[in-house]
Write a protein that holds these residues in place. Structure first.
Motif, PDB file in Angstrom:
ATOM      1  N   ARG A  91       0.840  -1.196   0.000  1.00  0.00           N
ATOM      2  CA  ARG A  91       0.000   0.000   0.000  1.00  0.00           C
ATOM      3  C   ARG A  91       0.873   1.244   0.000  1.00  0.00           C
ATOM      4  O   ARG A  91       1.862   1.323   0.742  1.00  0.00           O
ATOM      5  CB  ARG A  91      -0.918   0.017   1.226  1.00  0.00           C
ATOM      6  N   ARG A  94      -2.500   7.271  -1.904  1.00  0.00           N
ATOM      7  CA  ARG A  94      -3.184   7.362  -3.187  1.00  0.00           C
ATOM      8  C   ARG A  94      -2.700   8.546  -4.017  1.00  0.00           C
ATOM      9  O   ARG A  94      -2.612   8.448  -5.246  1.00  0.00           O
ATOM     10  CB  ARG A  94      -4.695   7.478  -2.955  1.00  0.00           C
ATOM     11  N   SER A 108      -6.466   1.984   7.447  1.00  0.00           N
ATOM     12  CA  SER A 108      -6.417   0.657   6.834  1.00  0.00           C
ATOM     13  C   SER A 108      -6.757  -0.423   7.848  1.00  0.00           C
ATOM     14  O   SER A 108      -7.507  -1.369   7.546  1.00  0.00           O
ATOM     15  CB  SER A 108      -5.020   0.407   6.244  1.00  0.00           C
ATOM     16  N   THR A 175      -7.757   2.938  -7.765  1.00  0.00           N
ATOM     17  CA  THR A 175      -8.032   1.850  -6.833  1.00  0.00           C
ATOM     18  C   THR A 175      -9.215   1.043  -7.358  1.00  0.00           C
ATOM     19  O   THR A 175     -10.112   1.589  -8.006  1.00  0.00           O
ATOM     20  CB  THR A 175      -8.356   2.377  -5.425  1.00  0.00           C
ATOM     21  N   LEU A 180     -10.232   0.912  -0.257  1.00  0.00           N
ATOM     22  CA  LEU A 180      -8.911   1.509  -0.457  1.00  0.00           C
ATOM     23  C   LEU A 180      -9.026   3.015  -0.665  1.00  0.00           C
ATOM     24  O   LEU A 180      -8.179   3.788  -0.201  1.00  0.00           O
ATOM     25  CB  LEU A 180      -8.217   0.851  -1.654  1.00  0.00           C
ATOM     26  N   ARG A 186      -3.515   3.120  -2.319  1.00  0.00           N
ATOM     27  CA  ARG A 186      -3.660   2.309  -3.516  1.00  0.00           C
ATOM     28  C   ARG A 186      -2.619   1.202  -3.459  1.00  0.00           C
ATOM     29  O   ARG A 186      -1.664   1.264  -2.663  1.00  0.00           O
ATOM     30  CB  ARG A 186      -3.479   3.145  -4.790  1.00  0.00           C
TER      31      ARG A 186
END
Length: 333
Positions: A91, A94, A108, A175, A180, A186
């Motif tokens: 991860r 983003r 998360s 994503t 997410l 992402r």
């Protein structure tokens, strides 16, 4: 046509975009691990109810603690969940790249562990109340509204996930999952540099925390790492069992190991005379002292069929097992 569909497997030519097959496979991984652990807990609880019954009674809470420990360790050390790390993904923020911040790891962890646990608890509570309400007259309207709300919410969430997945496949989204997007991250494939950094030891805390805290953190990290390794091996074994016992694999095994069907006996390939024929099938002459076999219904001369059955213990035409007590003489009326 092959060029137009190439983005489905290589992420549209972008090496930082995993294929949709990798993403869907890592999502289905934990869906297979959780029922397997639940079945193991049930078997242990049934084998030793007094000592291990708590594994089944408190399975959801124990699974939540294990999930929190495992996902927290992997998010801190690998920037990925268990299933994402299993498929070589990580991860990243983003908006850009780099390491995950504390806020992204917290979001998360919340969406990976706590949200599914609360949803499972809510569905179970509603289902239990609905089963109890089936015996009440009149039924509670609030419960039906809540159940309808959950059904509509599940349908809307499925449509949203499908739309997000289609946008990702078309290259219009970064994503493939709304979770997410909510976490602000992402997924990207692990690189050789990431793997080399993972092999190195993490530097000591320069602030000089106490030895007790460092020991507890080290033990927790070791336990989480051991659990991650055990789950990885168990997951691989589980997927192997699913493949081994799948219908396609069983059909291929049968096709490889099954022996060919043996040919029919030669006496069955010979033309059989009609039972109404006036000739004996053995000697070919006119029937004398008519005798029928009760096992097949064919008629022979008594002397011919008596000698044949006594020596072969079978019908000469059908091959059915026959003994002398199966000979029935036919008397003219």
């Amino acid at each position: 046509m092959a060029e137009s569909g190439a983005h489905l497997t290589v992420g549209g030519g972008d090496t930082e975009r995993p294929s949709i097959f990798q993403l869907l496979a890592q999502e289905s991984l934990m869906e297979a691990v959780r029922p397997a652990l639940q079945h193991a807990a049930k078997v242990l609880a049934e084998a030793h109810p007094s000592a291990l019954g708590f594994l089944w009674r408190s399975y959801e809470e124990l699974y939540l603690l294990l999930d929190l420990l495992l996902q927290s360790h992997l998010l801190s050390s690998r920037s990925a969940s268990f299933s994402e790390n299993f498929y070589g993904l990580k991860r990243v923020p983003r908006a850009g790249g780099g390491a995950l911040g504390r806020g992204a790891r917290g979001r998360s962890l919340l969406l990976l562990c706590l949200l599914p646990y609360l949803l499972r608890r809510l569905r179970r509570a509603v289902s239990r109340r609905r089963d109890q309400d089936d015996f009440s007259i009149p039924p509670a309207p609030r419960l039906h509204r809540l159940h309808r709300l959950l059904a509509c919410g599940g349908a809307a969430w499925a449509v949203l996930r499908l739309a997000q997945t289609l946008l990702y496949v078309a290259g219009r989204a970064r994503t493939h999952s709304p979770l997410l997007w909510l976490a602000g991250v992402r997924l990207t494939p692990l690189t050789a540099r990431d793997l080399s950094l993972m092999r190195k030891e993490h530097p000591k805390d320069p602030t000089g925390s106490s030895r007790l805290v460092q020991a507890v953190v080290g033990v927790a990290g070791g336990v989480a790492g051991g659990v991650a390794t055990a789950l990885s091996l168990g997951t691989f074994f589980l997927q192997f069992l699913e493949w081994w016992y799948s219908s396609d694999h069983q059909d291929s095994i049968k096709s490889l190991t099954s022996l060919p069907a043996p040919p029919p006996p030669l006496h069955l390939l010979q033309p059989r005379p009609s039972p109404s024929s006036s000739c004996c099938p053995l000697c070919g002459r006119l029937l004398s002292n008519h005798t029928v076999l009760s096992t097949s219904g064919y008629v022979f001369c008594y002397r011919c069929i008596y000698a044949f059955v006594k020596g072969s213990q079978r019908c000469p035409l059908s091959g059915y097992p026959t003994q002398l007590q199966h000979l029935v003489k036919i008397y003219a009326s």
